[in-house]
Write a protein that holds these residues in place. Structure first.
Motif, PDB file in Angstrom:
ATOM      1  N   GLU A 199      52.518 -21.540  58.455  1.00 36.27           N
ATOM      2  CA  GLU A 199      51.647 -21.384  57.157  1.00 36.27           C
ATOM      3  C   GLU A 199      52.218 -19.982  56.701  1.00 36.27           C
ATOM      4  O   GLU A 199      52.214 -19.939  55.522  1.00 36.27           O
ATOM      5  CB  GLU A 199      50.346 -21.302  57.616  1.00 36.27           C
ATOM      6  CG  GLU A 199      49.715 -22.725  57.841  1.00 36.27           C
ATOM      7  CD  GLU A 199      48.388 -22.614  58.523  1.00 36.27           C
ATOM      8  OE1 GLU A 199      47.870 -23.661  58.921  1.00 36.27           O
ATOM      9  OE2 GLU A 199      47.790 -21.645  58.503  1.00 36.27           O
ATOM     10  N   ALA A 200      52.575 -19.075  57.267  1.00 33.93           N
ATOM     11  CA  ALA A 200      52.811 -17.903  56.880  1.00 33.93           C
ATOM     12  C   ALA A 200      54.373 -17.916  56.275  1.00 33.93           C
ATOM     13  O   ALA A 200      54.587 -17.179  55.339  1.00 33.93           O
ATOM     14  CB  ALA A 200      52.829 -16.677  58.294  1.00 33.93           C
ATOM     15  N   LEU A 201      55.151 -18.815  57.007  1.00 31.26           N
ATOM     16  CA  LEU A 201      56.645 -18.809  56.318  1.00 31.26           C
ATOM     17  C   LEU A 201      56.224 -19.522  54.954  1.00 31.26           C
ATOM     18  O   LEU A 201      57.012 -19.200  54.151  1.00 31.26           O
ATOM     19  CB  LEU A 201      57.243 -19.968  57.248  1.00 31.26           C
ATOM     20  CG  LEU A 201      58.581 -20.296  56.664  1.00 31.26           C
ATOM     21  CD1 LEU A 201      59.660 -19.220  56.526  1.00 31.26           C
ATOM     22  CD2 LEU A 201      59.243 -21.302  57.901  1.00 31.26           C
ATOM     23  N   VAL A 202      55.420 -20.417  54.872  1.00 34.33           N
ATOM     24  CA  VAL A 202      55.467 -21.221  53.659  1.00 34.33           C
ATOM     25  C   VAL A 202      54.762 -20.327  52.465  1.00 34.33           C
ATOM     26  O   VAL A 202      55.054 -20.366  51.451  1.00 34.33           O
ATOM     27  CB  VAL A 202      54.524 -22.688  53.804  1.00 34.33           C
ATOM     28  CG1 VAL A 202      54.218 -23.101  52.480  1.00 34.33           C
ATOM     29  CG2 VAL A 202      55.139 -23.637  54.641  1.00 34.33           C
ATOM     30  N   TYR A 203      53.827 -19.476  53.223  1.00 30.66           N
ATOM     31  CA  TYR A 203      53.126 -18.340  52.106  1.00 30.66           C
ATOM     32  C   TYR A 203      54.353 -17.347  51.474  1.00 30.66           C
ATOM     33  O   TYR A 203      54.294 -17.245  50.336  1.00 30.66           O
ATOM     34  CB  TYR A 203      51.878 -17.795  52.751  1.00 30.66           C
ATOM     35  CG  TYR A 203      51.379 -16.625  52.029  1.00 30.66           C
ATOM     36  CD1 TYR A 203      50.573 -17.355  50.855  1.00 30.66           C
ATOM     37  CD2 TYR A 203      51.243 -15.476  52.555  1.00 30.66           C
ATOM     38  CE1 TYR A 203      50.007 -16.261  50.218  1.00 30.66           C
ATOM     39  CE2 TYR A 203      50.587 -14.437  51.755  1.00 30.66           C
ATOM     40  CZ  TYR A 203      50.019 -15.057  50.482  1.00 30.66           C
ATOM     41  OH  TYR A 203      49.256 -13.923  49.880  1.00 30.66           O
ATOM     42  N   GLU A 204      55.003 -17.106  52.445  1.00 31.01           N
ATOM     43  CA  GLU A 204      55.884 -16.091  52.048  1.00 31.01           C
ATOM     44  C   GLU A 204      57.049 -16.754  50.934  1.00 31.01           C
ATOM     45  O   GLU A 204      57.604 -16.051  50.244  1.00 31.01           O
ATOM     46  CB  GLU A 204      56.882 -15.579  53.412  1.00 31.01           C
ATOM     47  CG  GLU A 204      55.949 -14.740  54.258  1.00 31.01           C
ATOM     48  CD  GLU A 204      56.726 -14.340  55.486  1.00 31.01           C
ATOM     49  OE1 GLU A 204      57.845 -13.695  55.449  1.00 31.01           O
ATOM     50  OE2 GLU A 204      56.217 -14.510  56.451  1.00 31.01           O
TER      51      GLU A 204
END
Length: 235
Positions: free
Chosen positions: A19-24
């Motif tokens: 999720e952090a990767l997608v958010y970034e």
């Protein structure tokens, strides 16, 4: 921005690593579809849509209904601020409603891992009412400079034993030989933390509020200060 650090910090705010990767990716590219996210990040389309749905649920993204569903990020300040506010409200509720131990634990507690030791040091400094004696390297002290400086300004007694020139207005500072990763902290002549702390060290400390241990530790630190004074010709 350091990707690994950004991901680590976003995980602290409740996102999974994916999720952090997608958010970034949303922050970097702006409004995108799940297909575009999957294409640009290399994750599967089903995982991309699952992560995007989770981001919406957690308040890190908004869904925009257009010809194709697209997602836009909530800015980090707003997302993180909302999480902090909610957690503060929940912390206050838990503090009022959870049962408490009748008295402070007086045993000996092992504290492992760098971040856990840092948290314990911060909590001890925050709760100190009158005095702090802190022995460690100047590199270690630098991490707590702001807290120690604020405490000195509040009139609390701050005594530091360190291995390099170090200055905090209002603090009493003694310089001695290399401290390495060894730390010793005693607050209000009552709570003690002692062991190894810092990058590359074992990162294991012993914490106790046991009266006899605190008394012995305080005496040992006072003796070390006396030896430093003798070596410098102050006695």
């Amino acid at each position: 921005m350091e990707e690994s650090r950004a991901t680590e910090y976003l995980v602290h705010f409740g996102l999974s690593r994916q999720e952090a990767l997608v958010y970034e990716q949303l922050l970097a590219r702006g409004k995108q579809t799940g297909y575009e996210i999957a294409r640009d990040t290399g994750i599967s389309r089903s995982n991309a849509y699952t992560s995007l749905a989770a981001l919406v649920e957690k308040g890190a993204a908004y869904l925009v209904e257009e010809s194709a569903k697209k997602y836009i990020p909530v800015c980090p300040e707003e997302f993180c601020g909302n999480r902090i506010r909610r957690m503060q409200e929940e912390q206050n509720w838990l503090a009022e409603n959870l049962p408490r131990e009748a008295s402070e634990e007086e045993g000996y507690i092992t504290v492992d891992r760098e971040e856990n030791i840092r948290d314990r040091i911060c909590n001890l400094l925050d709760k100190a009412e009158e005095r702090v004696y802190f022995s460690c390297s100047a590199v270690c002290l630098e991490q707590f400079r702001d807290k120690l400086s604020a405490m000195a300004k509040d009139g609390k007694k701050i005594v530091l034993i360190t291995d390099r020139p170090f200055s905090i207005q209002g603090a009493i500072i003694y310089m001695t030989e290399d401290r390495g990763h060894q730390i010793g902290l005693i607050t209000d002549s009552r709570y003690v933390l002692s062991g190894e702390f810092g990058q590359g060290s074992m990162n294991t400390c012993l914490y106790s509020g046991q009266k006899n241990f605190a008394r012995l530790f305080k005496t040992a630190m006072a003796n070390e200060i006396e030896l430093i004074k003798i070596r410098k010709g102050e006695r």
